[in-house]
Scaffold this motif. Structure first.
Motif, short mmCIF file in Angstrom:
data_model
loop_
_atom_site.label_atom_id
_atom_site.label_comp_id
_atom_site.label_asym_id
_atom_site.label_seq_id
_atom_site.Cartn_x
_atom_site.Cartn_y
_atom_site.Cartn_z
N VAL A 1 55.58 -61.63 -56.33
CA VAL A 1 56.56 -62.04 -57.33
C VAL A 1 57.83 -61.25 -57.02
O VAL A 1 57.86 -60.03 -57.17
CB VAL A 1 56.08 -61.75 -58.76
CG1 VAL A 1 57.17 -62.10 -59.76
CG2 VAL A 1 54.79 -62.49 -59.05
N ILE A 2 58.85 -61.94 -56.56
CA ILE A 2 60.13 -61.32 -56.25
C ILE A 2 61.13 -61.82 -57.29
O ILE A 2 61.51 -62.98 -57.28
CB ILE A 2 60.62 -61.68 -54.83
CG1 ILE A 2 59.51 -61.49 -53.78
CG2 ILE A 2 61.88 -60.90 -54.48
CD1 ILE A 2 59.07 -60.08 -53.56
N ASN B 1 64.50 -56.64 -59.49
CA ASN B 1 65.87 -56.14 -59.49
C ASN B 1 66.01 -54.84 -58.69
O ASN B 1 66.48 -53.83 -59.20
CB ASN B 1 66.34 -55.94 -60.93
CG ASN B 1 67.84 -55.93 -61.04
OD1 ASN B 1 68.54 -56.05 -60.06
ND2 ASN B 1 68.34 -55.79 -62.25
N SER B 2 65.60 -54.87 -57.41
CA SER B 2 65.57 -53.66 -56.59
C SER B 2 66.10 -53.96 -55.20
O SER B 2 66.25 -55.11 -54.80
CB SER B 2 64.13 -53.14 -56.49
OG SER B 2 63.67 -52.74 -57.77
N PRO C 1 62.08 -52.03 -62.33
CA PRO C 1 63.39 -52.49 -61.91
C PRO C 1 64.32 -51.35 -61.48
O PRO C 1 64.08 -50.19 -61.80
CB PRO C 1 63.95 -53.18 -63.16
CG PRO C 1 63.29 -52.48 -64.30
CD PRO C 1 61.92 -52.09 -63.78
N PHE C 2 65.34 -51.74 -60.76
CA PHE C 2 66.41 -50.85 -60.31
C PHE C 2 65.94 -49.75 -59.37
O PHE C 2 66.50 -48.65 -59.37
CB PHE C 2 67.17 -50.27 -61.51
CG PHE C 2 67.63 -51.31 -62.49
CD1 PHE C 2 68.59 -52.23 -62.13
CD2 PHE C 2 67.06 -51.38 -63.75
CE1 PHE C 2 69.00 -53.20 -63.02
CE2 PHE C 2 67.47 -52.36 -64.65
CZ PHE C 2 68.44 -53.27 -64.29
N ASP D 1 61.13 -47.32 -62.55
CA ASP D 1 62.51 -47.68 -62.89
C ASP D 1 63.48 -46.62 -62.37
O ASP D 1 63.24 -45.42 -62.55
CB ASP D 1 62.68 -47.77 -64.41
CG ASP D 1 61.69 -48.74 -65.05
OD1 ASP D 1 60.86 -49.32 -64.33
OD2 ASP D 1 61.74 -48.88 -66.28
N PHE D 2 64.55 -47.07 -61.72
CA PHE D 2 65.63 -46.20 -61.26
C PHE D 2 65.18 -45.16 -60.24
O PHE D 2 65.84 -44.13 -60.09
CB PHE D 2 66.33 -45.52 -62.44
CG PHE D 2 66.94 -46.49 -63.41
CD1 PHE D 2 68.17 -47.07 -63.14
CD2 PHE D 2 66.27 -46.85 -64.57
CE1 PHE D 2 68.74 -47.98 -64.03
CE2 PHE D 2 66.83 -47.77 -65.46
CZ PHE D 2 68.06 -48.33 -65.19
N VAL D 3 64.09 -45.40 -59.52
CA VAL D 3 63.59 -44.47 -58.51
C VAL D 3 64.24 -44.78 -57.17
O VAL D 3 64.43 -45.93 -56.80
CB VAL D 3 62.05 -44.58 -58.38
CG1 VAL D 3 61.54 -43.83 -57.18
CG2 VAL D 3 61.39 -44.06 -59.65
#
Length: 84
Positions: free
Chosen positions: A15-16, A35-36, A51-52, A69-71
């Motif tokens: 799943v993209i 979202n990455s 995400p992110f 997230d945010f990694v």
């Protein structure tokens, strides 16, 4: 999903999600990416990204992992797996 570069492989049942960019990377089956940005990296089966998240060149993540997230991951290998 947007892909750039010459080489990329995406396994089955992935799943993209929107706003994901994959460049010259290998994504195994059953992976979810949201979202990455994935650049010159390898993602193992069943792993969840974002995400992110930002996987910079040379990053390798094993099977059944979570890149949160945010990694941001840079030129390293992460092989830990989720238990259960």
């Amino acid at each position: 999903m947007r892909h750039t570069g010459r080489e990329y492989r995406i396994g089955e049942n992935c799943v993209i999600r929107q706003n994901t960019r994959i460049t010259d990377s290998e994504v195994a089956g059953g992976v979810e990416i949201e979202n990455s940005v994935i650049v010159e990296s390898t993602i193992g089966e069943g792993t969840k990204v974002g995400p992110f998240a930002y996987m910079r060149p040379g990053s390798r993540v094993g099977a059944n992992c979570k890149v949160g997230d945010f990694v941001e991951i840079k030129n390293c290998t992460h092989v830990a797996q989720l238990l259960g």
